[in-house]
Design a protein around this motif. Structure first.
Motif, PDB file in Angstrom:
ATOM      1  N   ASP A  78      -8.842  -2.188  -1.577  1.00 29.82           N
ATOM      2  CA  ASP A  78      -8.312  -2.903  -1.240  1.00 29.82           C
ATOM      3  C   ASP A  78      -7.539  -2.928  -1.003  1.00 29.82           C
ATOM      4  OD1 ASP A  78     -10.875  -3.554  -1.858  1.00 29.82           O
ATOM      5  OD2 ASP A  78     -10.638  -5.482  -2.673  1.00 29.82           O
ATOM      6  N   LYS A  79      -5.939  -3.230  -1.375  1.00 27.50           N
ATOM      7  CA  LYS A  79      -4.575  -2.808  -0.946  1.00 27.50           C
ATOM      8  C   LYS A  79      -4.648  -1.877   0.172  1.00 27.50           C
ATOM      9  CE  LYS A  79      -0.051  -2.100  -2.572  1.00 27.50           C
ATOM     10  NZ  LYS A  79       0.522  -1.907  -1.311  1.00 27.50           N
ATOM     11  N   GLN A  80      -5.133  -1.049   0.276  1.00 29.91           N
ATOM     12  CA  GLN A  80      -4.834   0.079   1.983  1.00 29.91           C
ATOM     13  C   GLN A  80      -5.634  -0.897   2.806  1.00 29.91           C
ATOM     14  OE1 GLN A  80      -6.893   3.369  -0.095  1.00 29.91           O
ATOM     15  NE2 GLN A  80      -4.957   4.699   0.447  1.00 29.91           N
ATOM     16  N   VAL A  81      -6.876  -1.776   2.974  1.00 31.72           N
ATOM     17  CA  VAL A  81      -7.795  -2.114   4.240  1.00 31.72           C
ATOM     18  C   VAL A  81      -6.738  -3.088   4.160  1.00 31.72           C
ATOM     19  CG1 VAL A  81      -8.955  -3.535   4.486  1.00 31.72           C
ATOM     20  CG2 VAL A  81      -9.519  -1.375   2.988  1.00 31.72           C
ATOM     21  N   ARG A  82      -6.337  -3.957   3.098  1.00 31.13           N
ATOM     22  CA  ARG A  82      -5.020  -5.684   4.019  1.00 31.13           C
ATOM     23  C   ARG A  82      -3.236  -4.188   4.111  1.00 31.13           C
ATOM     24  NH1 ARG A  82      -6.210  -7.052  -2.040  1.00 31.13           N
ATOM     25  NH2 ARG A  82      -7.497  -9.153  -2.222  1.00 31.13           N
ATOM     26  N   VAL A  86      -2.186  -6.251   7.675  1.00 33.90           N
ATOM     27  CA  VAL A  86      -1.051  -6.259   8.118  1.00 33.90           C
ATOM     28  C   VAL A  86      -0.457  -5.810   8.701  1.00 33.90           C
ATOM     29  CG1 VAL A  86       1.497  -6.140   6.510  1.00 33.90           C
ATOM     30  CG2 VAL A  86      -0.474  -7.426   5.463  1.00 33.90           C
ATOM     31  N   ARG A  87      -0.576  -4.171   9.027  1.00 35.84           N
ATOM     32  CA  ARG A  87      -0.440  -3.573  10.319  1.00 35.84           C
ATOM     33  C   ARG A  87      -0.225  -3.615  11.181  1.00 35.84           C
ATOM     34  NH1 ARG A  87      -1.729   1.011  12.717  1.00 35.84           N
ATOM     35  NH2 ARG A  87      -3.177   0.585  11.828  1.00 35.84           N
ATOM     36  N   VAL A  93      -1.718 -12.151   9.043  1.00 37.83           N
ATOM     37  CA  VAL A  93      -3.211 -12.119   8.557  1.00 37.83           C
ATOM     38  C   VAL A  93      -3.395 -11.978   7.503  1.00 37.83           C
ATOM     39  CG1 VAL A  93      -3.463 -10.051   8.063  1.00 37.83           C
ATOM     40  CG2 VAL A  93      -5.243 -10.891   9.411  1.00 37.83           C
ATOM     41  N   LEU A  94      -2.431 -12.816   5.978  1.00 41.00           N
ATOM     42  CA  LEU A  94      -3.929 -13.131   4.891  1.00 41.00           C
ATOM     43  C   LEU A  94      -3.109 -14.183   4.650  1.00 41.00           C
ATOM     44  CD1 LEU A  94      -1.254 -10.105   3.194  1.00 41.00           C
ATOM     45  CD2 LEU A  94      -4.181 -10.203   3.945  1.00 41.00           C
TER      46      LEU A  94
END
Length: 163
Positions: A78-82, A86-87, A93-94
């Motif tokens: 989930d962290k990698q997806v977020r 964001v990149r 976007v969050l």
């Protein structure tokens, strides 16, 4: 001819609308789909800006949902997806942007504004009202003369029943 022009003018806005996005395809694994749905609620639609991508009908929201599902299916956390979102789109976007130097204003700006407004109201309430000096004898006499002239002067718009 006039009818054709009117029909053209009516049909033009309909043709200019964004086409409906393709229907979402849920992931075959229920656990992965549940993770995707949880992420959808935390990610803001970049078009609607007040809606999560889970609720947004915009085409870009459908694309973002597809991207999230692809990354989850590829085994990303989930962290990698977020972090990838964001990149691509920035912290905006969050719905809950990370606490770092660039987002201090987002996190503490409303609290600082509320504190500044409270301090301003407190200082304004502490200010002493300015007193007025009493009228001099000449000013008292002028005031009495003005009031006496007004009491005697008839109102040109007055009716007999107003007296």
């Amino acid at each position: 001819m006039l009818t054709a022009v009117v029909l053209f003018l009516i049909a033009t806005p309909v043709a200019a609308q964004e086409p409906a996005p393709a229907p979402d395809r849920p992931l075959p694994d229920a656990a992965q789909e549940a993770r995707a749905q949880a992420l959808f609620d935390d990610i803001r639609c970049v078009v609607c800006q007040h809606e999560a991508i889970a609720d947004s009908p915009a085409g870009i929201a459908a694309d973002m949902r597809g991207l999230v599902r692809e990354q989850i299916a590829a085994g990303r956390s989930d962290k990698q997806v977020r972090d990838d979102l964001v990149r691509r789109y920035g912290d905006f976007v969050l719905f809950t942007p990370p606490l770092r130097g660039g987002t201090w204003l987002l996190w503490f700006g409303p609290l600082a504004a509320l504190g500044a407004a409270g301090a301003g109201l407190w200082f304004a309430s502490r200010r002493r009202p300015t007193g007025t000096e009493p009228l001099s004898a000449a000013e008292e006499a002028d005031l009495a003369r003005i009031l006496a002239d007004q009491a005697v002067r008839p109102d040109p718009d007055a009716k007999p029943s107003d007296h």
